[in-house]
Design a protein around this motif. Structure first.
Motif, PDB file in Angstrom:
ATOM      1  N   TYR A  37     -15.930  -2.681  21.916  1.00 23.75           N
ATOM      2  CA  TYR A  37     -17.102  -2.383  21.089  1.00 23.75           C
ATOM      3  C   TYR A  37     -18.002  -1.413  21.849  1.00 23.75           C
ATOM      4  CZ  TYR A  37     -21.491  -2.836  18.613  1.00 23.75           C
ATOM      5  OH  TYR A  37     -22.646  -2.560  17.914  1.00 23.75           O
ATOM      6  N   ARG A  38     -18.531  -0.445  21.124  1.00 16.97           N
ATOM      7  CA  ARG A  38     -19.386   0.559  21.747  1.00 16.97           C
ATOM      8  C   ARG A  38     -20.465   0.978  20.761  1.00 16.97           C
ATOM      9  NH1 ARG A  38     -17.711   4.941  25.654  1.00 16.97           N
ATOM     10  NH2 ARG A  38     -19.502   6.332  25.796  1.00 16.97           N
ATOM     11  N   ASP A  39     -21.713   1.043  21.244  1.00 19.38           N
ATOM     12  CA  ASP A  39     -22.802   1.612  20.443  1.00 19.38           C
ATOM     13  C   ASP A  39     -23.802   2.255  21.400  1.00 19.38           C
ATOM     14  OD1 ASP A  39     -24.241  -0.479  21.553  1.00 19.38           O
ATOM     15  OD2 ASP A  39     -24.610  -1.526  19.664  1.00 19.38           O
ATOM     16  N   ASP A  40     -25.029   2.467  20.931  1.00 18.59           N
ATOM     17  CA  ASP A  40     -26.021   3.127  21.773  1.00 18.59           C
ATOM     18  C   ASP A  40     -26.508   2.248  22.916  1.00 18.59           C
ATOM     19  OD1 ASP A  40     -25.867   5.389  20.217  1.00 18.59           O
ATOM     20  OD2 ASP A  40     -27.556   4.823  18.927  1.00 18.59           O
ATOM     21  N   ILE A  41     -26.272   0.939  22.822  1.00 19.97           N
ATOM     22  CA  ILE A  41     -26.727   0.012  23.865  1.00 19.97           C
ATOM     23  C   ILE A  41     -25.563  -0.449  24.727  1.00 19.97           C
ATOM     24  CG2 ILE A  41     -27.815  -2.224  24.319  1.00 19.97           C
ATOM     25  CD1 ILE A  41     -29.401  -1.847  21.736  1.00 19.97           C
ATOM     26  N   PHE A  42     -24.517  -0.969  24.087  1.00 15.05           N
ATOM     27  CA  PHE A  42     -23.375  -1.513  24.817  1.00 15.05           C
ATOM     28  C   PHE A  42     -22.327  -0.424  25.047  1.00 15.05           C
ATOM     29  CE2 PHE A  42     -25.296  -5.128  22.699  1.00 15.05           C
ATOM     30  CZ  PHE A  42     -25.330  -6.083  23.704  1.00 15.05           C
ATOM     31  N   ARG A  43     -21.908  -0.283  26.305  1.00 18.66           N
ATOM     32  CA  ARG A  43     -20.908   0.735  26.650  1.00 18.66           C
ATOM     33  C   ARG A  43     -19.785   0.071  27.441  1.00 18.66           C
ATOM     34  NH1 ARG A  43     -23.711   5.820  29.327  1.00 18.66           N
ATOM     35  NH2 ARG A  43     -21.795   6.807  28.591  1.00 18.66           N
ATOM     36  N   PRO A  44     -18.550   0.183  26.991  1.00 15.30           N
ATOM     37  CA  PRO A  44     -17.428  -0.408  27.740  1.00 15.30           C
ATOM     38  C   PRO A  44     -17.149   0.394  29.004  1.00 15.30           C
ATOM     39  CG  PRO A  44     -16.623   0.852  25.868  1.00 15.30           C
ATOM     40  CD  PRO A  44     -18.111   0.866  25.759  1.00 15.30           C
ATOM     41  N   ILE A  45     -16.834  -0.306  30.087  1.00 11.69           N
ATOM     42  CA  ILE A  45     -16.507   0.346  31.344  1.00 11.69           C
ATOM     43  C   ILE A  45     -15.198  -0.209  31.885  1.00 11.69           C
ATOM     44  CG2 ILE A  45     -17.986  -1.266  32.642  1.00 11.69           C
ATOM     45  CD1 ILE A  45     -18.477   1.064  34.639  1.00 11.69           C
ATOM     46  N   HIS A  46     -14.301   0.680  32.270  1.00 13.20           N
ATOM     47  CA  HIS A  46     -13.003   0.293  32.829  1.00 13.20           C
ATOM     48  C   HIS A  46     -13.200   0.008  34.310  1.00 13.20           C
ATOM     49  CE1 HIS A  46      -8.468   1.438  33.443  1.00 13.20           C
ATOM     50  NE2 HIS A  46      -8.768   0.221  33.855  1.00 13.20           N
ATOM     51  N   VAL A  47     -13.141  -1.281  34.690  1.00 10.00           N
ATOM     52  CA  VAL A  47     -13.324  -1.645  36.096  1.00 10.00           C
ATOM     53  C   VAL A  47     -11.983  -1.567  36.823  1.00 10.00           C
ATOM     54  CG1 VAL A  47     -15.361  -3.081  35.744  1.00 10.00           C
ATOM     55  CG2 VAL A  47     -13.106  -4.102  35.483  1.00 10.00           C
ATOM     56  N   GLY A  48     -12.035  -1.101  38.062  1.00 11.81           N
ATOM     57  CA  GLY A  48     -10.806  -0.914  38.824  1.00 11.81           C
ATOM     58  C   GLY A  48      -9.982   0.245  38.317  1.00 11.81           C
ATOM     59  N   ALA A  49     -10.643   1.228  37.700  1.00 10.63           N
ATOM     60  CA  ALA A  49      -9.917   2.364  37.111  1.00 10.63           C
ATOM     61  C   ALA A  49      -9.131   3.147  38.162  1.00 10.63           C
ATOM     62  CB  ALA A  49     -10.899   3.287  36.393  1.00 10.63           C
ATOM     63  N   ALA A  50      -9.636   3.160  39.395  1.00 12.81           N
ATOM     64  CA  ALA A  50      -8.988   3.939  40.452  1.00 12.81           C
ATOM     65  C   ALA A  50      -7.589   3.435  40.762  1.00 12.81           C
ATOM     66  CB  ALA A  50      -9.844   3.918  41.715  1.00 12.81           C
ATOM     67  N   THR A  51      -7.337   2.161  40.553  1.00 15.08           N
ATOM     68  CA  THR A  51      -6.032   1.578  40.895  1.00 15.08           C
ATOM     69  C   THR A  51      -5.255   1.132  39.660  1.00 15.08           C
ATOM     70  OG1 THR A  51      -7.083  -0.587  41.188  1.00 15.08           O
ATOM     71  CG2 THR A  51      -6.858   0.798  43.153  1.00 15.08           C
ATOM     72  N   ALA A  52      -5.780   1.410  38.464  1.00 11.60           N
ATOM     73  CA  ALA A  52      -5.126   0.970  37.221  1.00 11.60           C
ATOM     74  C   ALA A  52      -3.907   1.833  36.923  1.00 11.60           C
ATOM     75  CB  ALA A  52      -6.104   1.027  36.061  1.00 11.60           C
ATOM     76  N   SER A  53      -2.900   1.213  36.299  1.00 13.89           N
ATOM     77  CA  SER A  53      -1.666   1.936  35.956  1.00 13.89           C
ATOM     78  C   SER A  53      -1.824   2.791  34.704  1.00 13.89           C
ATOM     79  CB  SER A  53      -0.520   0.935  35.755  1.00 13.89           C
ATOM     80  OG  SER A  53      -0.841   0.018  34.717  1.00 13.89           O
TER      81      SER A  53
ATOM     82  N   ASP B 259     -11.714   5.029  25.283  1.00 18.58           N
ATOM     83  CA  ASP B 259     -13.103   4.765  24.871  1.00 18.58           C
ATOM     84  C   ASP B 259     -13.926   4.052  25.932  1.00 18.58           C
ATOM     85  OD1 ASP B 259     -12.669   5.917  22.333  1.00 18.58           O
ATOM     86  OD2 ASP B 259     -11.802   4.039  21.611  1.00 18.58           O
ATOM     87  N   CYS B 260     -13.447   4.006  27.173  1.00 16.53           N
ATOM     88  CA  CYS B 260     -14.180   3.342  28.243  1.00 16.53           C
ATOM     89  C   CYS B 260     -14.678   4.353  29.272  1.00 16.53           C
ATOM     90  CB  CYS B 260     -13.296   2.329  28.974  1.00 16.53           C
ATOM     91  SG  CYS B 260     -12.966   0.820  28.063  1.00 16.53           S
ATOM     92  N   VAL B 261     -15.892   4.132  29.775  1.00 18.84           N
ATOM     93  CA  VAL B 261     -16.351   4.832  30.961  1.00 18.84           C
ATOM     94  C   VAL B 261     -15.495   4.340  32.128  1.00 18.84           C
ATOM     95  CG1 VAL B 261     -18.313   5.138  32.521  1.00 18.84           C
ATOM     96  CG2 VAL B 261     -18.701   4.956  30.057  1.00 18.84           C
ATOM     97  N   ARG B 262     -15.201   5.202  33.072  1.00 16.57           N
ATOM     98  CA  ARG B 262     -14.407   4.815  34.245  1.00 16.57           C
ATOM     99  C   ARG B 262     -15.334   4.542  35.419  1.00 16.57           C
ATOM    100  NH1 ARG B 262      -8.881   6.369  34.165  1.00 16.57           N
ATOM    101  NH2 ARG B 262      -8.960   6.488  36.444  1.00 16.57           N
ATOM    102  N   ASP B 263     -15.035   3.498  36.165  1.00 14.01           N
ATOM    103  CA  ASP B 263     -15.876   3.184  37.319  1.00 14.01           C
ATOM    104  C   ASP B 263     -15.448   3.932  38.585  1.00 14.01           C
ATOM    105  OD1 ASP B 263     -13.583   1.846  38.124  1.00 14.01           O
ATOM    106  OD2 ASP B 263     -14.599  -0.032  38.635  1.00 14.01           O
TER     107      ASP B 263
END
Length: 607
Positions: A22-38, A43-47
């Motif tokens: 889910y994403r809107d002007d308040i809530f933003r999804p973030i992909h945690v551990g993106a550096a080591t993800a396969s 639609d996610c911000v990368r950490d």
């Protein structure tokens, strides 16, 4: 700053795998551990952009998102959430709710909008999840301190290192940390919303301590769960630092309830599954193996009709000439009439029924703490003694099941394993409660292939008794817990379809080990349907989509007259019973008042 525009709210929801986003002007999804993800999550911000510690995610968990927010985002309020755990901005000081989607109705009910969030943030500087009593999962009575809990669940030396670092680096904060760690409540999962100044103070204090601890803690021997050490440690530090801010800077703090998400959509199309089962059973009857198969049930007299339906479905899904022995363990309540009824189910087949009368006095030491489960459940702990020596293995099956495939398909060679069984519908939490190793998959013992030969080669009675006595305070699921403790790391995992639990057909908010793909496959093509939990198909209020299958098979048994044709009558009787029961409870509740009125009336008459 990556996000150069100052935002009012920067609420980031952590994701680590594919699922509903889910994403809107308040809530933003973030992909945690993106550096080591396969793979990348859409639609996610990368950490791992900007200044980050994404590569530390295995040990820092959601803190990689927190660090990224601190270094790369400018906002008036910062919030950290998980994809399955968000705050409910509509309810102060509430506990839990559950949600399954992000519909407009759900967003409104949980206050995930500007007006509800602004109303909360206008009154409070810091918002957290509730402070829960600290106890092992499922053991609400066993309240302990944060320190005691950490020593039980993790490596206590790690917490000791952090406490010493706080004492050295932040002597003004140390008393609050010490008080919190030795207190009996905690906010878990690092879920919080903070005003910018407090958020920056917290992050500036937290990460130097954790980075210093990282240099002192050796995690090389830790399993994947224990390697999440800095996420676990920060849970104890977050609440303590908030206490410090509240006491020294008059931060306005409140707690909100948590909304837990369960996103694996259950299978509810019973007609579709029933059609699949009908085709599956027809094909299943073609399989014939030369070896005699042994199946065991354990019942009392009340469960005789349900065992009858289970046996009828078992016989209906095997080859007519399949050598099969059905062992029925029972107490002295099983009537001779019901024994004859059960035995009649194998007429004109190659199957036979053998009854084993069990003296259960030796089982009285074990707890009886599940209202909808009889003590007959413990009979499976005596299988190695109750069945003939010539029976080297048996498939134990609970009586609240219906077979949808040929049971011979799980007549397996167990080698040196104690048993084979399917993963439980809440197995991750159950393993954690019992302190079982991460390598053990907590299984549901309702369908279990027992290696009787191996059990007879050891002192199985002592194995079970020790498993219970050494973990007595932790046992909540009776013999299933005992078997999981006794068989840890020595049980073969069966495909989930051979114990298709009830939560595959409704929303499951428990933590389970199997994948969503496995759950869907098992629900659509079950080999055995297990009506787990207290709502059974013979109850008038049962909502299980495959409940008609139970009645279909029961109609073929001597208990047919109590089956489908009489469901309406059964429901009326059940309703009458409930009314009478409620009346009796009311009578008991008001009896003291009625007695008091009677005494007053008698006293008035005497006067």
């Amino acid at each position: 700053m990556i996000d150069a525009t100052t935002r009012k709210y920067a609420f980031f929801v952590c994701h680590h795998k594919s699922g509903q986003i889910y994403r809107d002007d308040i809530f933003r999804p973030i992909h945690v551990g993106a550096a080591t993800a396969s793979r990348e999550l859409a639609d996610c911000v990368r950490d791992d952009t900007g200044e980050n510690i994404s590569q530390k995610n295995a040990s820092f968990c959601e803190l990689t998102a927190l660090y990224w927010m601190w270094k790369n985002v400018d906002a008036q309020y910062y919030g950290l959430f998980h994809y399955r755990r968000l705050l409910n901005f509509k309810r102060l000081h509430s506990r839990t709710l559950h949600f399954h989607d992000f519909s407009s109705k759900q967003l409104e009910e949980l206050g995930w909008n500007d007006s509800a969030i602004s109303a909360i943030c206008g009154k409070y500087d810091i918002v957290t999840s509730p402070r829960w009593n600290v106890h092992p999962v499922g053991l609400n009575r066993m309240i302990m301190t944060n320190y005691e809990f950490y020593a039980r669940e993790h490596h206590i030396g790690d917490l000791d290192i952090v406490l010493e670092l706080v004492k050295e680096q932040s002597p003004d904060v140390y008393p609050y940390v010490l008080r919190y760690v030795h207190g009996k409540q905690c906010t878990f999962a690092n879920i919080a919303v903070m005003r910018k100044d407090y958020f920056e103070q917290y992050a500036s204090w937290l990460f130097p301590i954790l980075f210093a601890a990282e240099q002192k803690i050796d995690t090389s021997s830790y399993d994947p769960h224990q390697k999440r050490v800095f996420g676990f440690l920060s849970e104890r530090l977050c609440g303590a630092y908030i206490d410090y801010l509240q006491a020294t800077q008059n931060a306005r703090v409140t707690q909100l309830g948590v909304a837990f998400g369960a996103f694996a959509k259950p299978v509810t199309d019973g007609a579709l599954v029933l059609n699949t089962i009908a085709e599956q059973v027809a094909r299943a009857q073609e399989l014939l193996i030369a070896e005699r198969v042994h199946v065991t049930f354990a019942i009392d007299n009340n469960y005789a009709p349900h065992c009858g339906a289970a046996i009828a479905s078992l016989i209906g899904a095997i080859h007519p000439r399949q050598p099969l022995t059905i062992h029925i363990l029972h107490d002295d309540s099983l009537s001779e009439k019901n024994q004859l009824r059960l035995a009649s189910l194998t007429r004109e087949t190659a199957a036979t029924v053998e009854f084993v009368d069990v003296d259960s006095r030796s089982l009285e030491i074990f707890p009886d703490n599940r209202a909808h489960i009889s003590r007959a459940t413990y009979f499976r702990l005596m299988l190695h003694k109750l069945l003939p020596e010539t029976v080297e293995k048996t498939i134990y099956i609970d009586a609240d099941v219906i077979l949808a495939d040929n049971i011979c398909k799980i007549w397996l060679d167990l080698d040196d394993r104690f048993a084979a069984a399917c993963a439980d519908e809440g197995g991750v939490l159950q393993s954690r409660r019992l302190g079982l190793p991460i390598t053990h998959s907590y299984f549901n013992a309702g369908v279990c292939v027992f290696n009787l030969k191996k059990l007879r080669g050891i002192d199985a009675d002592a194995l079970y008794l020790t498993a219970y006595l050494d973990n007595k305070a932790l046992i909540t699921l009776q013999d299933q817990d005992i078997l999981n403790i006794a068989f840890r790391n020595s049980a073969l995992e069966l495909p989930l379809r051979w114990n298709a639990n009830a939560r595959l057909y409704r929303w499951n908010d428990l933590d389970y080990r199997y994948s969503e793909e496995e759950a869907q496959a098992a629900a659509l093509k079950p080999g055995l349907i297990h009506f787990t939990d207290s709502s059974k198909p013979w109850h008038s209020h049962c909502q299980h989509p495959l409940a008609p299958l139970y009645w279909q098979w029961r109609q073929t048994t001597p208990w047919a007259r109590r089956g489908v044709q009489n469901i309406r009558l059964f429901s009326v009787r059940a309703m009458i019973d409930r009314i009478l029961s409620a009346g009796r409870r009311l009578e008991q509740d008001f009896r003291p008042y009625l007695k008091a009125l009677k005494l007053r009336f008698q006293e008035k008459q005497r006067r």
